[in-house]
Motif scaffolding. Structure first.
Motif, PDB file in Angstrom:
ATOM      1  N   GLY A 264       0.834  -1.194   0.000  1.00  0.00           N
ATOM      2  CA  GLY A 264       0.000   0.000   0.000  1.00  0.00           C
ATOM      3  C   GLY A 264       0.867   1.241   0.000  1.00  0.00           C
ATOM      4  N   ALA A 265       0.253   2.388   0.205  1.00  0.00           N
ATOM      5  CA  ALA A 265       0.996   3.642   0.282  1.00  0.00           C
ATOM      6  C   ALA A 265       1.627   3.739   1.662  1.00  0.00           C
ATOM      7  CB  ALA A 265       0.065   4.819   0.042  1.00  0.00           C
TER       8      ALA A 265
ATOM      9  N   ALA B 296      -4.174   4.731  11.989  1.00  0.00           N
ATOM     10  CA  ALA B 296      -3.825   3.633  11.083  1.00  0.00           C
ATOM     11  C   ALA B 296      -4.898   2.550  11.134  1.00  0.00           C
ATOM     12  CB  ALA B 296      -2.461   3.049  11.452  1.00  0.00           C
ATOM     13  N   ASN B 297      -5.351   2.197  12.331  1.00  0.00           N
ATOM     14  CA  ASN B 297      -6.368   1.153  12.484  1.00  0.00           C
ATOM     15  C   ASN B 297      -7.696   1.538  11.840  1.00  0.00           C
ATOM     16  OD1 ASN B 297      -4.641  -0.581  13.841  1.00  0.00           O
ATOM     17  ND2 ASN B 297      -5.274   0.120  15.865  1.00  0.00           N
ATOM     18  N   VAL B 298      -8.085   2.806  11.965  1.00  0.00           N
ATOM     19  CA  VAL B 298      -9.327   3.281  11.349  1.00  0.00           C
ATOM     20  C   VAL B 298      -9.294   3.076   9.838  1.00  0.00           C
ATOM     21  CG1 VAL B 298     -10.595   5.404  10.756  1.00  0.00           C
ATOM     22  CG2 VAL B 298      -9.998   4.929  13.128  1.00  0.00           C
ATOM     23  N   HIS B 299      -8.107   3.213   9.248  1.00  0.00           N
ATOM     24  CA  HIS B 299      -7.943   3.058   7.805  1.00  0.00           C
ATOM     25  C   HIS B 299      -7.547   1.640   7.414  1.00  0.00           C
ATOM     26  CE1 HIS B 299      -7.642   7.437   8.316  1.00  0.00           C
ATOM     27  NE2 HIS B 299      -8.265   7.452   7.152  1.00  0.00           N
ATOM     28  N   ARG B 300      -7.672   0.710   8.367  1.00  0.00           N
ATOM     29  CA  ARG B 300      -7.292  -0.692   8.152  1.00  0.00           C
ATOM     30  C   ARG B 300      -5.834  -0.813   7.718  1.00  0.00           C
ATOM     31  NH1 ARG B 300     -11.190  -4.664   7.971  1.00  0.00           N
ATOM     32  NH2 ARG B 300     -13.267  -3.920   8.408  1.00  0.00           N
TER      33      ARG B 300
ATOM     34  N   GLN C  63      -1.494  -0.005   8.960  1.00  0.00           N
ATOM     35  CA  GLN C  63      -0.525  -0.402   9.979  1.00  0.00           C
ATOM     36  C   GLN C  63       0.304   0.804  10.378  1.00  0.00           C
ATOM     37  OE1 GLN C  63       1.726  -3.207   7.664  1.00  0.00           O
ATOM     38  NE2 GLN C  63       0.707  -4.945   8.615  1.00  0.00           N
ATOM     39  N   PHE C  64       0.830   0.747  11.593  1.00  0.00           N
ATOM     40  CA  PHE C  64       1.778   1.744  12.071  1.00  0.00           C
ATOM     41  C   PHE C  64       3.004   1.000  12.554  1.00  0.00           C
ATOM     42  CE2 PHE C  64       3.207   4.598  15.660  1.00  0.00           C
ATOM     43  CZ  PHE C  64       3.865   5.490  14.832  1.00  0.00           C
TER      44      PHE C  64
ATOM     45  N   VAL D 216       1.084   2.768   7.022  1.00  0.00           N
ATOM     46  CA  VAL D 216       0.822   2.038   5.782  1.00  0.00           C
ATOM     47  C   VAL D 216      -0.682   2.053   5.527  1.00  0.00           C
ATOM     48  CG1 VAL D 216       1.048  -0.147   4.554  1.00  0.00           C
ATOM     49  CG2 VAL D 216       2.806   0.539   6.207  1.00  0.00           C
ATOM     50  N   PHE D 217      -1.057   2.585   4.366  1.00  0.00           N
ATOM     51  CA  PHE D 217      -2.459   2.618   3.951  1.00  0.00           C
ATOM     52  C   PHE D 217      -2.637   1.578   2.856  1.00  0.00           C
ATOM     53  CE2 PHE D 217      -1.356   6.855   5.418  1.00  0.00           C
ATOM     54  CZ  PHE D 217      -2.379   7.114   6.325  1.00  0.00           C
TER      55      PHE D 217
END
Length: 161
Positions: A80-81, A127-131, A133-134, A148-149
């Motif tokens: 992802g981005a 990060a979690n809201v956007h599914r 990672q951090f 990571v999106f």
């Protein structure tokens, strides 16, 4: 932010403000956010996460360096981005990285600076809201914090731990 919108354009006001903060702190801020990387995310939340990461990098990282520097990069990776903020300061020991995203946690070295210990936990929540990672890693020297999106957030696994 729609899937057809670039993070570059949407975060312009945040980038301008962050440059001003870095300049006032005597930190060299570089931003490499290409217009071609598309992120499906909420502009305000991503702007808040970016502001928290850059603020932390300036306060806790770069100011401990001889030539303080912070970099912001956005890359289009297979997963992802990836939006990363790196500094050239002392970093965070690997053993402490998992706990700095807990609410109200402040490491010993940061106890003399303003803050509540909520910044990184907020970034992880965004990060979690956007599914996404951090992740925290080494910048060699310094710390690299990466959001990571996923390319397709509707089908990405969501880690709520």
């Amino acid at each position: 932010m729609s899937a057809a919108d670039s993070l570059f354009r949407r975060l312009r006001p945040a980038r301008v403000a962050l440059r001003r903060v870095a300049e006032e702190a005597g930190v060299n801020l570089t931003v490499d956010v290409p217009q071609t990387v598309i992120v499906d995310a909420n502009r305000e939340l991503v702007g808040q996460a970016l502001a928290n990461l850059v603020d932390n990098a300036i306060k806790h990282g770069a100011l401990g360096a001889e030539n303080p520097a912070v970099s912001v990069t956005l890359t289009d990776a297979q997963i992802g981005a990836e939006l990363s903020v790196a500094d050239n300061g002392p970093g965070i020991a690997p053993a402490d990285r998992s706990r700095v995203t807990d609410r109200f946690v402040r490491l010993e070295a940061s106890r003399s600076t303003p803050g509540s210990g909520l910044g990184l936990s907020l970034v992880e929540a965004i990060a979690n809201v956007h599914r996404g990672q951090f992740k925290l890693g080494d910048a060699g020297p310094g710390l690299k914090a990466t959001l990571v999106f996923p390319h397709d957030p509707k089908h990405a696994p969501q880690d709520r731990s």
